[in-house]
Design a protein around this motif. Structure first.
Motif, short mmCIF file in Angstrom:
data_model
loop_
_atom_site.label_atom_id
_atom_site.label_comp_id
_atom_site.label_asym_id
_atom_site.label_seq_id
_atom_site.Cartn_x
_atom_site.Cartn_y
_atom_site.Cartn_z
N PHE A 12 11.88 8.36 -13.32
CA PHE A 12 11.66 7.42 -12.22
C PHE A 12 10.21 7.51 -11.74
O PHE A 12 9.60 6.50 -11.41
CB PHE A 12 12.65 7.69 -11.09
N ASN A 13 9.68 8.73 -11.70
CA ASN A 13 8.29 8.91 -11.30
C ASN A 13 7.34 8.26 -12.31
O ASN A 13 6.31 7.71 -11.91
CB ASN A 13 7.95 10.40 -11.16
N LYS A 14 7.69 8.31 -13.59
CA LYS A 14 6.85 7.67 -14.60
C LYS A 14 6.79 6.16 -14.37
O LYS A 14 5.72 5.55 -14.47
CB LYS A 14 7.38 7.97 -16.01
N VAL A 15 7.92 5.57 -14.06
CA VAL A 15 7.95 4.13 -13.78
C VAL A 15 7.13 3.84 -12.52
O VAL A 15 6.35 2.88 -12.48
CB VAL A 15 9.40 3.62 -13.62
N MET A 16 7.28 4.68 -11.52
CA MET A 16 6.51 4.49 -10.28
C MET A 16 5.01 4.56 -10.55
O MET A 16 4.25 3.75 -10.01
CB MET A 16 6.93 5.56 -9.26
N ALA A 17 4.59 5.50 -11.37
CA ALA A 17 3.16 5.63 -11.70
C ALA A 17 2.65 4.37 -12.38
O ALA A 17 1.54 3.91 -12.10
CB ALA A 17 2.93 6.85 -12.58
N LEU B 48 0.85 -1.19 0.00
CA LEU B 48 0.00 0.00 0.00
C LEU B 48 0.89 1.24 0.00
O LEU B 48 1.49 1.57 1.02
CB LEU B 48 -0.93 0.03 1.22
N PRO B 49 0.99 1.91 -1.15
CA PRO B 49 1.74 3.16 -1.17
C PRO B 49 0.83 4.32 -0.76
O PRO B 49 -0.30 4.41 -1.22
CB PRO B 49 2.17 3.29 -2.63
N ILE B 50 1.31 5.15 0.11
CA ILE B 50 0.55 6.32 0.57
C ILE B 50 1.40 7.55 0.30
O ILE B 50 2.59 7.58 0.64
CB ILE B 50 0.24 6.22 2.07
N LYS B 51 0.79 8.53 -0.32
CA LYS B 51 1.50 9.79 -0.53
C LYS B 51 1.35 10.65 0.72
O LYS B 51 0.25 10.80 1.25
CB LYS B 51 0.96 10.52 -1.76
N ASP C 219 -1.09 4.35 -10.88
CA ASP C 219 -1.61 5.58 -10.27
C ASP C 219 -0.78 6.77 -10.76
O ASP C 219 0.37 6.93 -10.35
CB ASP C 219 -1.54 5.46 -8.75
N GLU C 220 -1.37 7.57 -11.62
CA GLU C 220 -0.64 8.70 -12.20
C GLU C 220 -0.31 9.80 -11.21
O GLU C 220 0.49 10.68 -11.52
CB GLU C 220 -1.42 9.27 -13.40
N THR C 221 -0.90 9.77 -10.03
CA THR C 221 -0.54 10.81 -9.05
C THR C 221 0.90 10.67 -8.59
O THR C 221 1.47 11.62 -8.05
CB THR C 221 -1.49 10.81 -7.83
N PHE C 222 1.51 9.50 -8.83
CA PHE C 222 2.92 9.32 -8.49
C PHE C 222 3.86 10.00 -9.50
O PHE C 222 5.06 9.90 -9.37
CB PHE C 222 3.26 7.85 -8.30
N LEU C 223 3.28 10.67 -10.47
CA LEU C 223 4.10 11.51 -11.35
C LEU C 223 4.53 12.77 -10.61
O LEU C 223 5.46 13.45 -11.02
CB LEU C 223 3.32 11.88 -12.62
#
Length: 184
Positions: A166-171, A98-101, A176-180
């Motif tokens: 790196f953020n693109k890969v994370m998304a 569970l990733p949480i921003k 979840d595109e909010t990880f951009l």
């Protein structure tokens, strides 16, 4: 990974912050006599060193090798979340992570706690109990950033550009595109 071998049903909660903001906060919190100009120069030097390392050895080596990361003027490697997440996803299925921003938690902690309880499969606390947790003592709250001011926009642009791939890969990893972490 030994954790998976011993506890294959482990659920992992990861709290992540915009990597550019995380780096600035890290710099201000862990150093004395800080300046926006020095931060900019340190970031520039660290990015150059990272890219040189990446060309020679690959990204995972440059993130995990202590002899390399100890040369960075700022801890730029920590914000490359997709590299660390790939390691976890090699061992654990996505539904156990569970990733949480941090921004989401800050904006609506009650919603975040509800999401965590659901993820863990445990009964949720009532609003009063959740509020007690939220109102508890804050840790790692620094004041030097307020004295130093915001990061230079030039530095933010440079760091956002560095983190973007790196953020693109994370998304994609998190679906979840909010990880951009595009500016809100």
């Amino acid at each position: 990974m030994m954790l998976h071998h011993l506890f294959p049903a482990t659920k992992i909660i990861v709290i992540l912050r915009n990597p550019t903001d995380r780096l600035y906060s890290d710099y201000v919190y862990f150093r004395k006599n800080v300046s926006q100009e020095q931060f900019h120069d340190y970031c520039k030097q660290s990015i150059i060193l990272f890219k040189e390392c990446e060309k020679k050895h690959g990204v995972r080596y440059c993130v995990h090798n202590s002899s390399i990361v100890n040369q960075f003027k700022v801890r730029i490697h920590i914000g490359l979340y997709s590299i660390y997440m790939a390691d976890w996803l090699d061992v654990f299925p996505r539904n156990q992570i569970l990733p949480i921003k941090l921004d989401d938690y800050s904006k609506n902690p009650t919603k975040t706690f509800t999401e965590i309880f659901s993820f863990l499969g445990v009964a949720s606390l009532n609003q009063e109990e959740i509020q007690k947790i939220i109102d508890g003592a804050k840790k790692n709250v620094g004041t030097r950033k307020q004295n130093m001011g915001a990061m230079k926009s030039e530095t933010r642009t440079m760091l956002n550009k560095f983190h973007a791939p790196f953020n693109k890969v994370m998304a994609v990893q998190m679906k979840d595109e909010t990880f951009l972490w595009l500016r809100e």
